[in-house]
Scaffold this motif. Sequence first.
Motif, PDB file in Angstrom:
ATOM      1  N   LEU A 206     -12.207  28.067-123.331  1.00 54.02           N
ATOM      2  CA  LEU A 206     -12.387  28.121-124.725  1.00 54.02           C
ATOM      3  C   LEU A 206     -13.572  27.581-125.230  1.00 54.02           C
ATOM      4  N   ASP A 207     -13.991  26.354-124.768  1.00 57.67           N
ATOM      5  CA  ASP A 207     -15.130  25.687-125.011  1.00 57.67           C
ATOM      6  C   ASP A 207     -16.375  26.204-124.665  1.00 57.67           C
ATOM      7  N   GLY A 208     -16.287  27.316-123.966  1.00 59.46           N
ATOM      8  CA  GLY A 208     -17.757  28.241-123.592  1.00 59.46           C
ATOM      9  C   GLY A 208     -18.126  27.389-122.288  1.00 59.46           C
ATOM     10  N   LYS A 209     -17.313  26.620-121.486  1.00 59.97           N
ATOM     11  CA  LYS A 209     -17.603  26.137-120.257  1.00 59.97           C
ATOM     12  C   LYS A 209     -17.612  27.308-119.257  1.00 59.97           C
ATOM     13  N   VAL A 210     -18.681  27.510-118.423  1.00 63.14           N
ATOM     14  CA  VAL A 210     -18.638  28.551-117.254  1.00 63.14           C
ATOM     15  C   VAL A 210     -18.050  28.349-116.208  1.00 63.14           C
ATOM     16  N   ILE A 211     -16.649  28.696-116.100  1.00 69.17           N
ATOM     17  CA  ILE A 211     -15.717  28.392-114.990  1.00 69.17           C
ATOM     18  C   ILE A 211     -15.567  29.661-114.291  1.00 69.17           C
ATOM     19  N   GLU A 212     -16.150  29.947-113.083  1.00 71.57           N
ATOM     20  CA  GLU A 212     -15.905  30.976-112.324  1.00 71.57           C
ATOM     21  C   GLU A 212     -14.602  31.021-111.346  1.00 71.57           C
ATOM     22  N   GLU A 213     -14.127  32.247-110.951  1.00 71.01           N
ATOM     23  CA  GLU A 213     -12.980  32.247-110.054  1.00 71.01           C
ATOM     24  C   GLU A 213     -13.345  32.608-108.648  1.00 71.01           C
ATOM     25  N   ARG A 214     -13.782  31.729-108.061  1.00 69.84           N
ATOM     26  CA  ARG A 214     -14.579  31.721-106.934  1.00 69.84           C
ATOM     27  C   ARG A 214     -13.460  30.969-105.786  1.00 69.84           C
ATOM     28  N   PRO A 215     -13.194  32.021-104.821  1.00 75.59           N
ATOM     29  CA  PRO A 215     -12.070  31.092-103.765  1.00 75.59           C
ATOM     30  C   PRO A 215     -13.094  29.970-103.006  1.00 75.59           C
ATOM     31  N   TYR A 216     -12.193  28.859-102.715  1.00 75.54           N
ATOM     32  CA  TYR A 216     -12.853  27.775-101.951  1.00 75.54           C
ATOM     33  C   TYR A 216     -13.295  28.301-100.628  1.00 75.54           C
ATOM     34  N   PRO A 217     -14.470  28.062 -99.971  1.00 76.44           N
ATOM     35  CA  PRO A 217     -14.704  28.486 -98.581  1.00 76.44           C
ATOM     36  C   PRO A 217     -14.067  27.767 -97.607  1.00 76.44           C
ATOM     37  N   GLY A 218     -13.592  26.612 -97.910  1.00 76.13           N
ATOM     38  CA  GLY A 218     -12.693  25.516 -96.761  1.00 76.13           C
ATOM     39  C   GLY A 218     -11.348  25.868 -97.015  1.00 76.13           C
ATOM     40  N   CYS A 219     -10.814  24.645 -96.527  1.00 81.65           N
ATOM     41  CA  CYS A 219      -9.369  24.375 -96.357  1.00 81.65           C
ATOM     42  C   CYS A 219      -9.137  23.661 -97.567  1.00 81.65           C
ATOM     43  N   LEU A 220      -8.144  24.048 -98.621  1.00 81.17           N
ATOM     44  CA  LEU A 220      -7.823  23.490 -99.665  1.00 81.17           C
ATOM     45  C   LEU A 220      -6.177  23.196 -99.638  1.00 81.17           C
ATOM     46  N   PRO A 221      -5.775  22.141 -99.888  1.00 80.23           N
ATOM     47  CA  PRO A 221      -4.270  22.184 -99.752  1.00 80.23           C
ATOM     48  C   PRO A 221      -3.630  22.835-100.993  1.00 80.23           C
ATOM     49  N   ALA A 222      -2.679  23.272-100.736  1.00 82.24           N
ATOM     50  CA  ALA A 222      -2.120  24.451-101.968  1.00 82.24           C
ATOM     51  C   ALA A 222      -1.659  23.432-103.174  1.00 82.24           C
ATOM     52  N   HIS A 223      -1.456  22.164-103.029  1.00 82.98           N
ATOM     53  CA  HIS A 223      -1.172  21.463-104.228  1.00 82.98           C
ATOM     54  C   HIS A 223      -2.368  21.197-105.118  1.00 82.98           C
ATOM     55  N   LEU A 224      -3.620  21.317-104.501  1.00 81.46           N
ATOM     56  CA  LEU A 224      -4.888  21.078-105.178  1.00 81.46           C
ATOM     57  C   LEU A 224      -5.443  22.412-105.746  1.00 81.46           C
ATOM     58  N   ALA A 225      -4.958  23.539-105.177  1.00 81.32           N
ATOM     59  CA  ALA A 225      -5.605  24.783-105.437  1.00 81.32           C
ATOM     60  C   ALA A 225      -5.750  24.967-107.249  1.00 81.32           C
ATOM     61  N   PRO A 226      -4.621  24.702-107.941  1.00 79.10           N
ATOM     62  CA  PRO A 226      -4.503  24.966-109.352  1.00 79.10           C
ATOM     63  C   PRO A 226      -5.839  24.337-109.837  1.00 79.10           C
ATOM     64  N   TRP A 227      -6.059  23.047-109.376  1.00 82.27           N
ATOM     65  CA  TRP A 227      -7.373  22.224-109.995  1.00 82.27           C
ATOM     66  C   TRP A 227      -8.599  22.628-109.367  1.00 82.27           C
ATOM     67  N   HIS A 228      -8.866  23.451-108.719  1.00 77.81           N
ATOM     68  CA  HIS A 228     -10.086  23.849-108.063  1.00 77.81           C
ATOM     69  C   HIS A 228     -10.957  24.705-109.381  1.00 77.81           C
ATOM     70  N   VAL A 229     -12.082  24.540-109.622  1.00 78.40           N
ATOM     71  CA  VAL A 229     -12.799  25.190-110.389  1.00 78.40           C
ATOM     72  C   VAL A 229     -14.107  25.320-109.924  1.00 78.40           C
ATOM     73  N   TYR A 230     -14.837  26.651-110.146  1.00 85.46           N
ATOM     74  CA  TYR A 230     -16.239  26.679-109.763  1.00 85.46           C
ATOM     75  C   TYR A 230     -17.097  26.574-111.033  1.00 85.46           C
ATOM     76  N   VAL A 231     -18.023  25.827-110.977  1.00 83.24           N
ATOM     77  CA  VAL A 231     -18.977  25.469-112.109  1.00 83.24           C
ATOM     78  C   VAL A 231     -20.395  25.756-111.604  1.00 83.24           C
ATOM     79  N   PRO A 232     -20.993  26.875-112.162  1.00 83.43           N
ATOM     80  CA  PRO A 232     -22.436  27.077-111.764  1.00 83.43           C
ATOM     81  C   PRO A 232     -23.344  26.110-111.216  1.00 83.43           C
ATOM     82  N   ASP A 233     -23.510  25.194-112.076  1.00 80.81           N
ATOM     83  CA  ASP A 233     -24.485  24.080-111.946  1.00 80.81           C
ATOM     84  C   ASP A 233     -23.915  22.801-111.082  1.00 80.81           C
TER      85      ASP A 233
END
Length: 352
Positions: A253-280
């Motif tokens: 909502l604040d205009g932060k560019v957050i893209e839905e990109r999958p993490y290329p490595g192994c990410l524990p399931a509990h951390l997955a909802p907290w993952h974001v990709y920020v271009p910069d």
Amino acid sequence: MDRTGIQDVHALWLQTVDFLRYNAPQTWADMLQREGVTFLMPPAVAALERVQDQAVALANAESRRLRKADLFYITRDAAASVAGLVGIPCIAEISSILPSPSGLMVWEEPPVHIARGVVLRAVSWGPAHDGGTWWSWWTDTAACVRAGIAVPTMLMVNGGLTFHEEVHTEPDFWPVQADDPTLPEHAQFRSLLFTWMAISCGLLVYRESVAPSQDIRAHLRRTGVESRPVHCVIPVGGDRPGLAQILRRQLQLDGKVIEERPYPGCLPAHLAPWHVYVPDLGHRLIVEIPSLEPGQTAVPTLGAGRRVGNLAFAPVRAVLRQGWQFHNGYVQSPLHYDPELGLLTDPDDDEF
């Protein structure tokens, strides 16, 4: 328990518009001449010499905002849902969560009880002189009469709502009242802003819109005020979004560019909802950093215009290497944090 029905909102709105047109200039001029009574004023109004002119200018400005206001009715269930958001920070900027540029929000049950039986029933808002936001809080006139602190004739003068106080925030500034529990307006601002946040994040929705009655429409035509419905706000059905999803939505909502990109490595399931990709910044996790020492302040590492607890964007690699745990619903990691520079991590941990 004092309650207001959705069918009462149009009447309360028009009674308040009429009060501002016919009675507020004299009532407020009389108040301004009393010792110890002050009103918050834009600089141009404060520069007027006569209190009568100041009162007229304040009433006219309030009337302009209220005549354009969209109308909202907060049900008891919606208010209870908002009260359950205690552990969720509101990190969005005011401009991104406003449900409308100008509005009047009426609660089914008062969100705040003030001393001696006075209850806050509604709040109105609109653009301020400097591009910020002007807020006006309104108490329940009938409750004041029942409590013996207002005479019954005030129902004829003020209508169902009585002006309580005004607050002004500059553009893009967060009202300090929402963050400081020691301030008397803390509870009412948290109730309001968390309601806006819940609407913007989809936790609250409009179930229906109630049109004005024939009598109200006739009054609107006579006074030249545009007819508008009342939006009934209720909690969303089904599963409630998790804390991580709510925070991600606010950042968007604040205009932060957050893209839905999958993490290329192994990410524990509990951390997955907290993952974001920020271009910069690359692949990051929204984490809570350890508490600061007394007297220290945090830089806004999420890019918000205010401190938001101890949340930060941390490189995924850094969190996985240093370790993590859940604390009060948040991912917490013992990363190095400098109170002046913010979160410090190894550049090799950045992943793009």
